[in-house]
Scaffold this motif. Structure first.
Motif, PDB file in Angstrom:
ATOM      1  N   PRO A 110      20.016  65.687   2.582  1.00 21.25           N
ATOM      2  CA  PRO A 110      20.192  66.913   1.792  1.00 21.25           C
ATOM      3  C   PRO A 110      20.957  67.948   2.594  1.00 21.25           C
ATOM      4  N   ASP A 111      21.425  68.987   1.920  1.00 20.28           N
ATOM      5  CA  ASP A 111      22.263  69.993   2.580  1.00 20.28           C
ATOM      6  C   ASP A 111      21.610  70.577   3.827  1.00 20.28           C
ATOM      7  N   GLU A 112      20.306  70.842   3.754  1.00 23.22           N
ATOM      8  CA  GLU A 112      19.635  71.507   4.864  1.00 23.22           C
ATOM      9  C   GLU A 112      19.445  70.594   6.073  1.00 23.22           C
ATOM     10  N   LYS A 113      19.636  69.299   5.897  1.00 28.91           N
ATOM     11  CA  LYS A 113      19.483  68.345   7.002  1.00 28.91           C
ATOM     12  C   LYS A 113      20.825  67.942   7.629  1.00 28.91           C
ATOM     13  N   HIS A 162      28.432  68.406   1.048  1.00 33.33           N
ATOM     14  CA  HIS A 162      27.777  68.331  -0.262  1.00 33.33           C
ATOM     15  C   HIS A 162      26.787  67.180  -0.167  1.00 33.33           C
ATOM     16  N   GLY A 163      25.550  67.522   0.207  1.00 33.00           N
ATOM     17  CA  GLY A 163      24.578  66.497   0.524  1.00 33.00           C
ATOM     18  C   GLY A 163      23.687  66.104  -0.641  1.00 33.00           C
ATOM     19  N   GLN A 164      22.860  65.097  -0.393  1.00 31.12           N
ATOM     20  CA  GLN A 164      21.909  64.619  -1.385  1.00 31.12           C
ATOM     21  C   GLN A 164      20.831  63.823  -0.661  1.00 31.12           C
ATOM     22  N   LYS A 165      19.588  64.077  -0.992  1.00 34.40           N
ATOM     23  CA  LYS A 165      18.483  63.409  -0.315  1.00 34.40           C
ATOM     24  C   LYS A 165      18.556  61.897  -0.482  1.00 34.40           C
ATOM     25  N   SER A 166      18.558  61.195   0.639  1.00 32.75           N
ATOM     26  CA  SER A 166      18.468  59.722   0.700  1.00 32.75           C
ATOM     27  C   SER A 166      19.731  58.976   0.295  1.00 32.75           C
ATOM     28  N   VAL A 210      28.894  63.835   0.924  1.00 31.10           N
ATOM     29  CA  VAL A 210      30.252  63.850   1.478  1.00 31.10           C
ATOM     30  C   VAL A 210      30.454  65.129   2.282  1.00 31.10           C
ATOM     31  N   ALA A 211      31.382  65.071   3.237  1.00 29.88           N
ATOM     32  CA  ALA A 211      31.656  66.237   4.080  1.00 29.88           C
ATOM     33  C   ALA A 211      33.100  66.203   4.555  1.00 29.88           C
ATOM     34  N   ILE A 212      33.621  67.378   4.885  1.00 25.99           N
ATOM     35  CA  ILE A 212      34.941  67.509   5.497  1.00 25.99           C
ATOM     36  C   ILE A 212      34.779  68.313   6.783  1.00 25.99           C
ATOM     37  N   LEU A 213      35.281  67.767   7.888  1.00 28.49           N
ATOM     38  CA  LEU A 213      35.251  68.426   9.184  1.00 28.49           C
ATOM     39  C   LEU A 213      36.678  68.767   9.595  1.00 28.49           C
ATOM     40  N   ALA A 214      36.849  69.854  10.336  1.00 30.41           N
ATOM     41  CA  ALA A 214      38.178  70.235  10.833  1.00 30.41           C
ATOM     42  C   ALA A 214      38.059  70.832  12.224  1.00 30.41           C
TER      43      ALA A 214
END
Length: 258
Positions: free
Chosen positions: A38-41, A57-61, A65-69
Protein backbone atom coordinates in the motif's frame (compact mmCIF):
# COMPACT_ATOMS: atom_id res chain seq x y z
CA UNK A 1 19.24 9.69 -20.67
CA UNK A 2 18.92 6.15 -19.36
CA UNK A 3 15.41 4.93 -18.58
CA UNK A 4 14.65 1.54 -17.06
CA UNK A 5 11.68 -0.63 -16.22
CA UNK A 6 11.69 -3.33 -13.57
CA UNK A 7 8.95 -5.57 -12.20
CA UNK A 8 10.31 -5.97 -8.68
CA UNK A 9 7.77 -8.59 -7.53
CA UNK A 10 7.41 -7.02 -4.08
CA UNK A 11 9.35 -3.85 -3.42
CA UNK A 12 9.94 -4.37 0.30
CA UNK A 13 10.93 -8.01 0.06
CA UNK A 14 13.28 -7.25 -2.86
CA UNK A 15 14.51 -3.87 -1.62
CA UNK A 16 18.18 -4.95 -1.18
CA UNK A 17 18.18 -6.22 -4.78
CA UNK A 18 16.61 -3.01 -6.08
CA UNK A 19 19.04 -0.78 -4.18
CA UNK A 20 22.03 -2.85 -5.31
CA UNK A 21 20.92 -2.58 -8.94
CA UNK A 22 20.27 1.17 -8.67
CA UNK A 23 23.74 1.72 -7.19
CA UNK A 24 25.35 -0.43 -9.87
CA UNK A 25 23.62 1.03 -12.93
CA UNK A 26 22.32 4.48 -11.88
CA UNK A 27 19.54 4.91 -14.43
CA UNK A 28 18.08 8.41 -14.68
CA UNK A 29 14.48 7.22 -14.59
CA UNK A 30 13.07 3.90 -13.35
CA UNK A 31 9.55 2.54 -13.74
CA UNK A 32 8.65 -0.15 -11.21
CA UNK A 33 5.79 -2.63 -11.25
CA UNK A 34 4.24 -5.11 -8.84
CA UNK A 35 5.10 -3.17 -5.69
CA UNK A 36 2.73 -5.38 -3.66
CA UNK A 37 2.54 -2.67 -1.00
CA UNK A 38 0.00 0.00 0.00
CA UNK A 39 1.02 3.63 -0.40
CA UNK A 40 2.07 4.02 3.23
CA UNK A 41 4.43 1.03 3.00
CA UNK A 42 6.42 2.35 0.03
CA UNK A 43 10.10 2.61 1.13
CA UNK A 44 10.35 6.31 0.31
CA UNK A 45 13.31 7.03 2.60
CA UNK A 46 15.44 4.15 1.28
CA UNK A 47 14.73 5.25 -2.28
CA UNK A 48 15.60 8.86 -1.41
CA UNK A 49 18.83 7.74 0.28
CA UNK A 50 19.71 6.02 -2.99
CA UNK A 51 19.38 9.39 -4.74
CA UNK A 52 15.92 9.12 -6.26
CA UNK A 53 12.73 11.12 -6.13
CA UNK A 54 9.64 8.95 -6.43
CA UNK A 55 5.92 8.89 -7.06
CA UNK A 56 3.90 5.73 -6.56
CA UNK A 57 0.44 4.21 -6.77
CA UNK A 58 0.35 1.29 -4.39
CA UNK A 59 -2.08 -1.45 -3.44
CA UNK A 60 -2.07 -3.88 -0.54
CA UNK A 61 -0.64 -7.30 -1.47
CA UNK A 62 -1.06 -6.83 -5.22
CA UNK A 63 -0.13 -4.67 -8.22
CA UNK A 64 1.35 -1.22 -7.63
CA UNK A 65 3.49 1.00 -9.87
CA UNK A 66 6.07 3.72 -9.29
CA UNK A 67 8.33 6.14 -11.16
CA UNK A 68 11.75 7.09 -9.77
CA UNK A 69 14.03 9.87 -11.05
CA UNK A 70 17.62 10.71 -10.17
CA UNK A 71 18.33 14.45 -9.97
CA UNK A 72 15.21 15.16 -12.02
CA UNK A 73 11.82 16.56 -11.10
CA UNK A 74 8.81 14.25 -11.45
CA UNK A 75 5.52 15.95 -12.26
CA UNK A 76 2.70 13.47 -11.80
CA UNK A 77 0.13 13.65 -14.59
CA UNK A 78 -2.15 10.73 -13.86
CA UNK A 79 -2.63 7.72 -11.60
CA UNK A 80 -4.90 5.04 -12.95
CA UNK A 81 -5.77 4.36 -16.57
CA UNK A 82 -8.84 6.29 -17.78
CA UNK A 83 -11.94 4.58 -19.10
CA UNK A 84 -13.31 2.68 -16.09
CA UNK A 85 -14.03 4.55 -12.88
CA UNK A 86 -14.80 1.27 -11.09
CA UNK A 87 -11.36 -0.24 -11.77
CA UNK A 88 -9.52 0.05 -8.46
CA UNK A 89 -6.41 -1.95 -9.38
CA UNK A 90 -3.17 0.07 -9.18
CA UNK A 91 -1.70 -0.60 -12.60
CA UNK A 92 -0.84 2.75 -14.20
CA UNK A 93 0.96 5.95 -13.28
CA UNK A 94 2.07 8.74 -15.60
CA UNK A 95 4.46 11.63 -15.15
CA UNK A 96 6.40 14.32 -16.96
CA UNK A 97 10.16 13.90 -16.47
CA UNK A 98 12.70 16.01 -18.36
CA UNK A 99 9.97 17.04 -20.84
CA UNK A 100 9.09 13.43 -21.63
CA UNK A 101 5.72 11.91 -20.75
CA UNK A 102 6.36 8.52 -19.15
CA UNK A 103 3.57 6.02 -18.61
CA UNK A 104 4.46 3.17 -16.27
CA UNK A 105 2.09 0.22 -16.58
CA UNK A 106 1.44 -3.24 -15.23
CA UNK A 107 -0.96 -4.89 -17.64
CA UNK A 108 -3.19 -7.67 -16.24
CA UNK A 109 -2.00 -11.25 -16.56
CA UNK A 110 -5.35 -12.61 -17.77
CA UNK A 111 -5.06 -16.20 -16.58
CA UNK A 112 -6.87 -18.50 -16.30
CA UNK A 113 -8.07 -18.10 -19.87
CA UNK A 114 -10.68 -18.03 -21.17
CA UNK A 115 -12.63 -16.39 -18.37
CA UNK A 116 -13.26 -13.12 -16.51
CA UNK A 117 -9.56 -12.37 -16.01
CA UNK A 118 -8.86 -12.56 -19.73
CA UNK A 119 -11.89 -10.37 -20.42
CA UNK A 120 -10.56 -7.81 -17.92
CA UNK A 121 -7.16 -7.91 -19.61
CA UNK A 122 -8.66 -7.24 -23.02
CA UNK A 123 -10.79 -4.39 -21.67
CA UNK A 124 -7.69 -2.92 -20.02
CA UNK A 125 -5.82 -3.23 -23.31
CA UNK A 126 -8.63 -1.35 -25.07
CA UNK A 127 -8.43 1.44 -22.50
CA UNK A 128 -4.65 1.56 -22.95
CA UNK A 129 -5.11 1.72 -26.72
CA UNK A 130 -7.47 4.69 -26.38
CA UNK A 131 -5.22 6.53 -23.93
CA UNK A 132 -2.09 5.87 -25.97
CA UNK A 133 -3.81 7.31 -29.03
CA UNK A 134 -4.58 10.45 -27.08
CA UNK A 135 -0.99 10.72 -25.87
CA UNK A 136 0.26 10.57 -29.45
CA UNK A 137 -2.08 13.39 -30.42
CA UNK A 138 -0.27 15.79 -28.05
CA UNK A 139 2.84 15.74 -30.28
CA UNK A 140 5.17 15.30 -27.30
CA UNK A 141 7.86 12.72 -26.57
CA UNK A 142 6.14 9.79 -24.85
CA UNK A 143 7.38 6.49 -23.44
CA UNK A 144 5.02 3.68 -22.43
CA UNK A 145 6.89 1.06 -20.47
CA UNK A 146 6.42 -1.74 -18.00
CA UNK A 147 5.22 -5.31 -17.71
CA UNK A 148 2.77 -5.77 -20.59
CA UNK A 149 2.24 -9.49 -19.88
CA UNK A 150 2.40 -10.17 -23.63
CA UNK A 151 4.88 -12.06 -25.78
CA UNK A 152 4.33 -10.33 -29.15
CA UNK A 153 5.87 -13.03 -31.38
CA UNK A 154 7.17 -16.58 -31.24
CA UNK A 155 10.69 -15.17 -30.97
CA UNK A 156 9.69 -13.73 -27.59
CA UNK A 157 8.92 -17.03 -25.84
CA UNK A 158 10.78 -20.25 -25.14
CA UNK A 159 8.92 -23.16 -26.75
CA UNK A 160 5.95 -21.11 -28.03
CA UNK A 161 3.90 -24.23 -28.76
CA UNK A 162 3.45 -24.67 -25.01
CA UNK A 163 1.90 -21.21 -24.60
CA UNK A 164 -0.80 -21.17 -27.27
CA UNK A 165 -3.71 -21.13 -24.80
CA UNK A 166 -2.02 -18.93 -22.19
CA UNK A 167 -3.38 -15.40 -21.72
CA UNK A 168 0.10 -13.97 -22.35
CA UNK A 169 0.24 -15.48 -25.82
CA UNK A 170 -3.34 -15.97 -27.01
CA UNK A 171 -3.99 -14.54 -30.50
CA UNK A 172 -6.40 -11.86 -29.30
CA UNK A 173 -3.85 -10.59 -26.76
CA UNK A 174 -1.03 -10.48 -29.28
CA UNK A 175 -3.34 -8.72 -31.73
CA UNK A 176 -4.14 -6.11 -29.09
CA UNK A 177 -0.42 -5.45 -28.61
CA UNK A 178 0.27 -5.24 -32.34
CA UNK A 179 -2.69 -2.87 -32.80
CA UNK A 180 -1.26 -0.66 -30.07
CA UNK A 181 2.20 -0.55 -31.69
CA UNK A 182 0.59 0.15 -35.07
CA UNK A 183 -0.63 3.52 -33.79
CA UNK A 184 2.94 4.71 -34.38
CA UNK A 185 4.92 3.36 -31.43
CA UNK A 186 8.42 1.86 -31.67
CA UNK A 187 9.17 -1.39 -29.79
CA UNK A 188 12.63 -0.32 -28.60
CA UNK A 189 14.16 -3.72 -27.79
CA UNK A 190 12.97 -5.41 -30.95
CA UNK A 191 13.95 -2.44 -33.13
CA UNK A 192 17.60 -2.66 -32.05
CA UNK A 193 17.63 -6.48 -31.79
CA UNK A 194 15.30 -7.65 -34.57
CA UNK A 195 16.35 -11.32 -34.64
CA UNK A 196 17.89 -11.85 -31.22
CA UNK A 197 16.40 -14.12 -28.57
CA UNK A 198 15.84 -11.75 -25.64
CA UNK A 199 13.93 -12.62 -22.49
CA UNK A 200 12.96 -10.37 -19.58
CA UNK A 201 11.19 -12.92 -17.34
CA UNK A 202 12.30 -16.30 -16.05
CA UNK A 203 10.04 -18.45 -13.87
CA UNK A 204 11.35 -19.58 -10.49
CA UNK A 205 10.58 -23.20 -11.39
CA UNK A 206 12.44 -25.79 -13.49
CA UNK A 207 15.69 -23.77 -13.53
CA UNK A 208 14.19 -21.46 -16.16
CA UNK A 209 16.92 -18.83 -15.74
CA UNK A 210 19.73 -21.35 -15.97
CA UNK A 211 18.21 -22.89 -19.10
CA UNK A 212 17.41 -19.48 -20.64
CA UNK A 213 13.78 -20.61 -20.85
CA UNK A 214 12.16 -17.21 -20.62
CA UNK A 215 9.64 -14.74 -21.94
CA UNK A 216 9.92 -11.19 -23.28
CA UNK A 217 7.01 -9.44 -21.59
CA UNK A 218 8.57 -6.16 -20.37
CA UNK A 219 8.53 -3.60 -23.17
CA UNK A 220 9.41 -0.02 -24.11
CA UNK A 221 7.15 1.72 -26.62
CA UNK A 222 8.45 5.05 -27.92
CA UNK A 223 6.48 7.80 -29.64
CA UNK A 224 7.69 9.00 -33.08
CA UNK A 225 9.59 11.92 -31.53
CA UNK A 226 11.94 9.48 -29.78
CA UNK A 227 12.46 6.84 -32.46
CA UNK A 228 15.47 8.56 -34.00
CA UNK A 229 17.02 9.23 -30.59
CA UNK A 230 17.11 5.60 -29.46
CA UNK A 231 20.73 4.58 -28.93
CA UNK A 232 20.58 1.43 -26.81
CA UNK A 233 18.07 -1.09 -25.46
CA UNK A 234 19.23 -3.94 -23.24
CA UNK A 235 18.27 -6.34 -20.45
CA UNK A 236 20.27 -6.59 -17.22
CA UNK A 237 19.85 -10.33 -17.35
CA UNK A 238 22.44 -11.02 -14.65
CA UNK A 239 20.24 -9.39 -12.00
CA UNK A 240 17.81 -12.30 -12.38
CA UNK A 241 20.61 -14.53 -11.08
CA UNK A 242 21.07 -12.63 -7.81
CA UNK A 243 19.90 -14.10 -4.51
CA UNK A 244 16.28 -13.34 -3.51
CA UNK A 245 15.73 -11.52 -6.78
CA UNK A 246 12.58 -10.89 -8.82
CA UNK A 247 11.52 -13.30 -11.55
CA UNK A 248 11.88 -10.36 -13.96
CA UNK A 249 15.14 -8.75 -15.08
CA UNK A 250 15.48 -4.97 -15.43
CA UNK A 251 15.21 -3.59 -18.97
CA UNK A 252 16.64 -0.24 -20.03
CA UNK A 253 17.04 2.11 -22.97
CA UNK A 254 19.24 5.09 -23.70
CA UNK A 255 17.81 8.13 -25.46
CA UNK A 256 20.12 10.75 -26.98
CA UNK A 257 19.89 14.47 -26.17
CA UNK A 258 17.45 14.24 -23.31
Amino acid sequence: MKIATYNVNGINGRLPVLLRWLAETQPDVVCLQELKAPDEKFPEQAIADAGYNAIWHGQKSWNGVAILARNLEIKELRRGLPGDAEDLQSRYIEALVNNVVIGCLYLPNGNPAPGPKLEYKLRWFERLHNHAEQLLSYDMPVILTGDFNVMPTELDVYKPERWVEDALFRPEVRTAFHNLVAQGWTDALRTLHPEEVIYTFFDYFRNAYGRNAGLRIDHFLLSPQLKGRLRAAEVDRHVRGWEKTSDHAPVWIEIENL
